[in-house]
Design an enzyme around this catalytic site. Structure first.
Site, mmCIF file in Angstrom:
data_model
loop_
_atom_site.group_PDB
_atom_site.id
_atom_site.type_symbol
_atom_site.label_atom_id
_atom_site.label_comp_id
_atom_site.label_asym_id
_atom_site.label_seq_id
_atom_site.Cartn_x
_atom_site.Cartn_y
_atom_site.Cartn_z
ATOM 1 N N GLY A 177 0.822 -1.209 0.000
ATOM 2 C CA GLY A 177 0.000 0.000 0.000
ATOM 3 C C GLY A 177 0.851 1.252 0.000
ATOM 4 N N LEU A 223 -4.314 -7.423 -2.731
ATOM 5 C CA LEU A 223 -3.940 -8.198 -1.554
ATOM 6 C C LEU A 223 -5.123 -8.891 -0.899
ATOM 7 C CD1 LEU A 223 -1.172 -6.036 0.152
ATOM 8 C CD2 LEU A 223 -1.006 -7.711 -1.697
ATOM 9 N N LYS A 273 -8.103 -4.938 13.030
ATOM 10 C CA LYS A 273 -6.867 -4.361 13.562
ATOM 11 C C LYS A 273 -6.468 -5.035 14.873
ATOM 12 C CE LYS A 273 -6.015 -1.505 10.262
ATOM 13 N NZ LYS A 273 -4.822 -1.713 9.399
ATOM 14 N N TYR A 319 -13.846 -3.194 11.213
ATOM 15 C CA TYR A 319 -12.535 -2.562 11.033
ATOM 16 C C TYR A 319 -11.707 -2.706 12.310
ATOM 17 C CZ TYR A 319 -8.934 0.950 10.276
ATOM 18 O OH TYR A 319 -7.722 1.593 10.161
ATOM 19 N N ASN A 342 1.345 -2.496 5.399
ATOM 20 C CA ASN A 342 0.597 -1.259 5.581
ATOM 21 C C ASN A 342 -0.772 -1.260 4.913
ATOM 22 O OD1 ASN A 342 0.208 1.847 5.770
ATOM 23 N ND2 ASN A 342 0.251 1.440 3.573
ATOM 24 N N ARG A 385 0.249 5.787 -1.485
ATOM 25 C CA ARG A 385 -0.268 7.005 -0.860
ATOM 26 C C ARG A 385 -0.298 6.838 0.663
ATOM 27 N NH1 ARG A 385 -6.826 6.940 -1.952
ATOM 28 N NH2 ARG A 385 -7.219 4.842 -1.190
#
Length: 246
Positions: free
Chosen positions: A16, A65, A156, A152, A89, A19
């Site tokens: 990633g 990915l 993580k 999300y 990332n 950006r």
């Protein structure tokens, strides 16, 4: 930014990297002397623009990915190379409110944010030198309860558990595995969310340091974990959030 080249002779793969945090990490590691391999998915043009400004011409690889087969194909194209640094990332964000979330949205978040970290690391394993560094990008969302953002945050949290487990599993090869957990960071991904002045003001009030993070703030922590100064740190999650969750 470091004025020396503590990573001279090292090779780093950043996922990633076109950006945001990935881009900043690539710039920082390259400035510290590393040869970088830039992964991108849809933003090859941005990756090429980044590559043009780096001190040493990087390799650019492209893959979705969220697709394990695409990851394997990407690494087949890197066969014969050795890695000293892997920065996982790449990630996506989208709301997942109960009663309004599709199976596709859930699967995409899990595939990109969690599964890809495992598959990329597993695929990179034959390339990683003894004493290599792996840095996974997590989020303070792993430790917060926020309505509508459960998946999300869960992905993580899974990344942080994976970080600790891999740190133990790879310790015999002296490979150090750590994570960095940013808070609110000014990136393309968050720009729309913070375009609302009221939302931005609330976010700023959560930061004791009086500002939100920049991608470079996170990149500094990544560079530290890849440096000699972090040679006895593994299985840790470094919070880079300006005090957001003190």
């Amino acid at each position: 930014m470091s004025t020396g080249e503590p990573l001279q002779g090292k090779t780093a793969l950043i996922t990633g990297a076109s950006r945001g945090i990935g881009r900043a990490a690539a710039v920082r590691l390259a400035a510290d002397g590393a040869e970088v391999i830039l992964h991108c998915h849809k933003n090859r043009r941005l990756a090429e623009e980044l590559a043009a400004g780096l001190p040493c011409p990087p390799v650019i690889v492209q893959a979705d990915l969220g697709d394990a087969a695409a990851i394997e194909t990407m690494f087949a194209g890197l066969k014969g190379r050795k890695l000293d640094i892997l920065v996982n990332n790449a990630g996506i964000w989208r709301p997942t409110p109960l009663g309004g979330t599709s199976s596709e949205a859930l699967d995409d978040l899990v595939a990109v944010n969690f599964k890809s970290v495992f598959w990329v690391t597993q695929s990179a394993l034959p390339m990683l030198r003894e004493g290599a560094r792996i840095v996974n990008i997590s989020s303070v969302a792993a430790r917060l309860g926020v309505a509508g953002r459960s998946v999300y945050g869960a992905t993580k949290a899974a990344v942080e558990t994976l970080t600790r487990c891999l740190a133990v599993e790879l310790a015999p090869r002296k490979i150090l595995v750590n994570a960095v957990a940013p808070g609110y960071v000014e990136t393309d991904m968050t720009a729309e969310h913070f375009s609302n002045p009221a939302v931005r003001e609330r976010a700023l009030k959560r930061h004791p340091l009086g500002r939100m993070g920049l991608p470079e703030d996170v990149a500094d922590a990544v560079a530290f974990l890849c440096s000699k100064d972090a040679q006895f740190i593994t299985g840790q999650v470094i919070n880079v959030s300006g005090g957001f969750i003190i």
